[in-house]
Design an enzyme around this catalytic site. Structure first.
Site, PDB file in Angstrom:
ATOM      1  CB  SER A 174      -7.807   5.863   0.031  1.00  0.00           C
ATOM      2  OG  SER A 174      -8.258   4.901  -0.887  1.00  0.00           O
ATOM      3  CE  LYS A 219      -2.528   4.317   1.250  1.00  0.00           C
ATOM      4  NZ  LYS A 219      -3.696   4.957   0.607  1.00  0.00           N
ATOM      5  CB  SER A 275      -6.289   2.060  -0.035  1.00  0.00           C
ATOM      6  OG  SER A 275      -5.774   3.373  -0.236  1.00  0.00           O
TER       7      SER A 275
END
Length: 483
Positions: free
Chosen positions: A179, A80, A155
């Site tokens: 997330s 990420k 997210s």
């Protein structure tokens, strides 16, 4: 007809360590998959093909020389884009950090490299991890590999999509209010939020420091266990790191669940779609058939999780994001004086959702409102932790939906922030309590899209959580083979 190679984490690492597959060949297969579908999915902000080839070649050299590259030898992994990577852009999908290259690697990045993993790229996310659909990225939305008209969740949508699309065997995300688990559910992969402090946060760009936690996305529960064993454990550089070694999880995956108490929360907030509720009921049935005892429990404060979270998380974000001022690093917009430069830089650098949460958090922390909002939210947080503790006195794990629905269409919720926030109804409470939770794929719902079941466990209860997850995975596999 030649069968496709097994590209699970465990299979790749075993084959590379044994010299049966070359790390560079494994990598090229995944890079070919990226070339084929990345333009339509946009899982990545940056693909690191050259760096990955160099890392894979080094692993092959180690194997040829008789050295063991590690338990993740040759495993392509995606990170990420809020995890610091030395000398490599780390943007948090925000214009304000565009082009910033950290001077160090996050602890989890170091540990993956030491275990032999090969980083293939940095994945897209909602800006500064604020969102539930990966539509808030400054670099455009990520699309769900199962249906590119739909969101992958957020997210960590890019990390979930990368695994679901076969771009990487595993990925890392961060989970502040769901997330990891919500996009895992929407993309049909396994996603784990460990106990707070179980995995080092050093090098994770902070959103809400008391809530953030790093965890893996994988295709199987066994793969998630291997990644957790690699990234977990104490880190002296993180003051919130639990002073314990990484949990041993791979040894419990074949254990029976007979005798375990699985809690059904009778006062769980309503709002989940009927197809999701049906899959949750099927999960309870599967565990009961395997010998577990289903018990009813209550967690009264669960329903207040969303409200408390959207005071605590924005408050911490408003403090953490104050450092992005155009002075030390990142974007700077020229202006006549310093205050004007701050305003111009932040106006241009932050997106609407980030600005919304900064303003909300600043208000909640302001004089005259601190006790009424932030202080009260902290008290509710303690109530949630206390209610979970009482529930775990009667149950070893709890089951809930991971997401109220299957993946929704891109654009469906962007005009209504509250509707988007409700996506995290079932995931937020365990961030507030600090307990571990994970999403496991368990069949499909509407439009034949994936549904994830969430398993929650008490603090440091990853072993029992993974044991139950493995049983659900076996049940889902058996159900799929007979359907």
């Amino acid at each position: 007809m030649e069968t496709a190679p097994d590209n699970t984490v465990t299979a790749i690492a075993a084959a590379v360590r044994a010299g049966e597959r070359r790390a560079i060949d494994v990598l090229e297969e995944h890079l070919a998959a990226i070339d084929a579908r990345e333009p339509e999915i946009h899982a990545f902000n940056l693909v690191l093909a050259d760096e990955a080839r160099a890392a894979a070649a080094a692993i092959d050299e180690a194997v040829a020389a008789g050295r063991d590259p590690g338990p993740l030898a040759g495993v392509p992994i995606a990170l990420k884009d809020n995890l610091c990577t030395r000398g490599i852009d780390t943007t948090c999908s925000s214009r304000i950090l565009e082009g910033w290259k950290p001077p160090y690697d996050a602890t989890v990045v170091q540990r993956l490299a030491a275990a032999g993993a090969v980083t293939v790229g940095k994945t897209n996310l909602d800006e500064f991890a604020m969102g539930s659909s990966t539509e808030n990225s400054a670099f455009g939305p990520t699309r769900n590999p199962h249906d590119t008209t739909r969101v992958p969740g957020g997210s960590s949508g890019g990390s979930a999509a990368a695994v679901a699309a076969g771009f990487a065997a595993a990925s890392l995300g961060s989970d502040t209010g769901g997330s990891i688990r919500q996009p895992a559910a929407l993309c049909g992969v396994v996603g784990v939020k460990p106990t707070y402090g179980r995995v080092s946060r050093l090098g994770l760009v902070a959103f809400a420091s008391s809530l953030d936690q790093i965890g893996p996305f994988t295709r199987t529960v066994a793969d998630a266990a291997v990644i957790m064993e690699a990234i977990g454990g104490h880190d002296a550089g993180d003051s919130t790191s639990i002073p314990e070694p990484a949990p041993v999880l791979t040894t419990v995956l074949n254990d029976e669940v007979a005798g375990l108490r699985v809690g059904r929360i009778t006062d769980l907030p309503t709002g989940a779609d009927p197809d999701v509720v049906a899959r949750l009921d099927a999960a309870f049935d599967a565990l009961a058939a395997a010998g577990a005892t289903i018990v009813d429990v209550t967690v009264p404060a669960f329903t207040y999780g969303l409200t408390a979270y959207y005071l605590i998380a924005p408050s911490e974000a408003s403090s953490n994001l104050a450092r992005y001022d155009g002075v030390r690093y990142g974007k700077r917009v020229a202006a006549p004086d310093t205050n004007a430069m701050y305003m111009a830089t932040r106006s241009a650098g932050f997106g609407d959702e980030v600005k919304r949460r900064i303003m909300l958090g600043t208000y909640a922390l302001s004089a005259g409102y601190y006790d009424a909002y932030y202080g009260k939210a902290l008290k509710v947080r303690q109530l949630i932790a206390d209610d979970f503790a009482r529930a775990y006195a009667d149950a070893d794990v709890l089951l809930t939906p991971a997401s109220p629905s299957v993946a929704f269409h891109i654009g469906d919720k962007t005009a209504d922030p509250l509707a988007m926030y409700l996506c995290d109804t079932y995931t937020i409470p365990s961030n507030l309590s600090g307990d571990p939770a994970m999403s496991v794929p368990f069949g499909t719902g509407a439009d034949d899209l994936p549904v994830g079941v969430q398993i929650l466990a008490p603090a440091l209860g990853e072993a029992v959580m993974f044991k139950v997850a493995a049983e659900l995975e076996r049940a889902a596999t058996a159900e799929g083979s007979t359907s």
